[in-house]
Design a protein around this motif. Sequence first.
Motif, PDB file in Angstrom:
ATOM      1  N   PRO A   1       0.842  -1.197   0.000  1.00 59.71           N
ATOM      2  CA  PRO A   1       0.000   0.000   0.000  1.00 59.71           C
ATOM      3  C   PRO A   1       0.876   1.247   0.000  1.00 59.71           C
ATOM      4  O   PRO A   1       1.873   1.308   0.723  1.00 59.71           O
ATOM      5  N   GLY A   2       0.535   2.208  -0.784  1.00 57.54           N
ATOM      6  CA  GLY A   2       1.312   3.458  -0.827  1.00 57.54           C
ATOM      7  C   GLY A   2       2.452   3.357  -1.804  1.00 57.54           C
ATOM      8  O   GLY A   2       2.454   3.997  -2.850  1.00 57.54           O
TER       9      GLY A   2
ATOM     10  N   CYS B   1       1.245   2.333  -5.196  1.00 59.46           N
ATOM     11  CA  CYS B   1       0.018   3.084  -5.523  1.00 59.46           C
ATOM     12  C   CYS B   1       0.424   4.404  -6.176  1.00 59.46           C
ATOM     13  O   CYS B   1      -0.273   5.393  -6.031  1.00 59.46           O
TER      14      CYS B   1
ATOM     15  N   GLY C   1       2.685   6.213  -5.100  1.00 67.76           N
ATOM     16  CA  GLY C   1       2.898   7.085  -3.939  1.00 67.76           C
ATOM     17  C   GLY C   1       1.661   7.148  -3.071  1.00 67.76           C
ATOM     18  O   GLY C   1       0.562   6.825  -3.498  1.00 67.76           O
ATOM     19  N   PHE C   2       1.885   7.549  -1.813  1.00 68.44           N
ATOM     20  CA  PHE C   2       0.799   7.561  -0.839  1.00 68.44           C
ATOM     21  C   PHE C   2      -0.223   8.660  -1.114  1.00 68.44           C
ATOM     22  O   PHE C   2       0.155   9.790  -1.445  1.00 68.44           O
ATOM     23  N   CYS C   3      -1.503   8.327  -0.920  1.00 72.04           N
ATOM     24  CA  CYS C   3      -2.512   9.380  -0.805  1.00 72.04           C
ATOM     25  C   CYS C   3      -2.216  10.110   0.502  1.00 72.04           C
ATOM     26  O   CYS C   3      -1.681   9.511   1.455  1.00 72.04           O
TER      27      CYS C   3
ATOM     28  N   TYR D   1      -3.935  10.887   2.938  1.00 69.95           N
ATOM     29  CA  TYR D   1      -4.663  10.386   4.117  1.00 69.95           C
ATOM     30  C   TYR D   1      -4.497   8.887   4.339  1.00 69.95           C
ATOM     31  O   TYR D   1      -5.175   8.305   5.163  1.00 69.95           O
ATOM     32  N   CYS D   2      -3.593   8.237   3.588  1.00 68.49           N
ATOM     33  CA  CYS D   2      -3.518   6.766   3.616  1.00 68.49           C
ATOM     34  C   CYS D   2      -3.201   6.237   5.020  1.00 68.49           C
ATOM     35  O   CYS D   2      -2.263   6.690   5.665  1.00 68.49           O
TER      36      CYS D   2
ATOM     37  N   ASP E   1      -2.079  -1.212  -5.472  1.00 67.94           N
ATOM     38  CA  ASP E   1      -3.280  -0.838  -6.214  1.00 67.94           C
ATOM     39  C   ASP E   1      -3.284  -1.529  -7.577  1.00 67.94           C
ATOM     40  O   ASP E   1      -2.331  -1.352  -8.355  1.00 67.94           O
TER      41      ASP E   1
ATOM     42  N   SER F   1      -7.657   2.740  -6.648  1.00 63.79           N
ATOM     43  CA  SER F   1      -7.765   4.195  -6.576  1.00 63.79           C
ATOM     44  C   SER F   1      -7.851   4.767  -7.982  1.00 63.79           C
ATOM     45  O   SER F   1      -8.198   5.920  -8.166  1.00 63.79           O
TER      46      SER F   1
ATOM     47  N   LYS G   1      -5.359   5.505  -9.670  1.00 59.80           N
ATOM     48  CA  LYS G   1      -4.222   6.417  -9.894  1.00 59.80           C
ATOM     49  C   LYS G   1      -3.274   5.923 -10.982  1.00 59.80           C
ATOM     50  O   LYS G   1      -2.522   6.703 -11.559  1.00 59.80           O
TER      51      LYS G   1
HETATM   52  S1  SF4 Z   1      -5.190   5.164   0.348  1.00 61.42           S
HETATM   53 FE1  SF4 Z   1      -4.018   5.641  -1.502  1.00 61.42          FE
HETATM   54  S2  SF4 Z   1      -1.887   5.109  -1.007  1.00 61.42           S
HETATM   55 FE2  SF4 Z   1      -3.182   4.141   0.541  1.00 61.42          FE
HETATM   56  S3  SF4 Z   1      -3.558   2.063  -0.232  1.00 61.42           S
HETATM   57 FE3  SF4 Z   1      -5.275   3.346  -0.971  1.00 61.42          FE
HETATM   58  S4  SF4 Z   1      -4.603   4.085  -2.990  1.00 61.42           S
HETATM   59 FE4  SF4 Z   1      -2.784   3.291  -1.955  1.00 61.42          FE
END
Ligand code: SF4
Length: 412
Positions: A12-13, A16, A18-20, A22-23, A91, A118, A120
Amino acid sequence: MVHLTVDIGGRPGSDCRGFCAYCYFKHAKDVPAFGCRYCLPFLKGCDYCTRGVKEEYAGFLPLKDVADSFLADLQSVTDEVTRITISGGGDPSCYPEFTDLFELLGTLEVPLHIGYTSGKGFDDPAIADFLIAHNLREISFTVFAADANLRREWMHDPTPEASLEIIRRLAAEIEVYAAVVILPGINDGAVLTQTLSWLSDVGVKGVILMRFANTPEQGLILGNAPILPNQRTHTVEEFREILKESGAAFPSLRISGTPLYDPAFDSPFALRNMPDLLDRLPKIHKKGTLITGAVATPYIRSIVSACGGDPSSVVGVAKEIACLITIDDLRQLDLSVLEDTVIIPGRAFLHDAEAEKVLSADGVSRTVIRGPEMLSADGETSMGMSEIDVLTMEMEGFSALIRLINQYGCST
Ligand code: SF4
């Protein structure tokens, strides 16, 4: 009917794009194993509570490994496969061999489901048509906001307009469920109304609103609080109101929330308002303490009371969600109020032997029993259920809980 899962791995992150902002996994520390329901009685720490909970993969798995392991699963089933879900720690939209994987799975002519994305990693709206052509039938898609600039800023989506167009195209053809993490002052209020209005217009089936968490009590158990310093969070009551208002304002959308609430069923713990069903639960005739999270405490007290139990036997810890209770929460309890038998939540991140030691630290030897896995369905779970399913789950959960109290509790 068999549902198969294709695990693509990933972190995660990191996987993805890079992190959102708020992740929940941002700044996650390498915390020691918590202990859980899967651990051996004499060994704290198993694969699930050491790695699984942190979704600790090395990275995306190569397509060959994903395909080999999926084909092995496929060969081991004898019934018809009715659904294939693609999921992982990373993701799926960022999986480097995503289109190859989809082409491969698409040849099976089984409905495909993307458990979570996401979006992304998608930069071209044409991917929506590709997915539909290759039998994608359901997808859960993080939206954050229908405003592309907010998606760019908070999700760090480099092509937010393309992502929103993909949602629009998919929602016109297949089942799309949207997820929105709600940050007060950023994407609640008028922004949320605009987002829900857009989701309703494009034909999304359901929306899960997720309260942003920023403290350990709200569920950040990986040593990573705060995720966003100085960012306010909604109280549970505020969040319930958002759910109620959103559900009433957009009746065409199936809206529910986590950690609560589902306005369609008044759940979790819809059972509390059903006297006929409460009458059918077994009566409590022994004494035992029930440990639970802060959110569930008043609900469980009212159901315990309706079954002849003492509401004060339900003891809430500071942690809001029972499934995320750890040993630190037990250390803060006033042991003098506990009975000799203590029932802990079935999914709590506790090792039974350690819980027993901490709860007996005042010299009173207490027996710790692990309770049922679930007493109700949170908004994420109830989203795909009928009201009867939710009430059945609650009846089964509370019946099992009361049987445990009556089996292991002390005489009243
Ligand atoms: S919140 Fe964003 S960074 Fe965190 S797991 Fe979901 S898509 Fe990935």
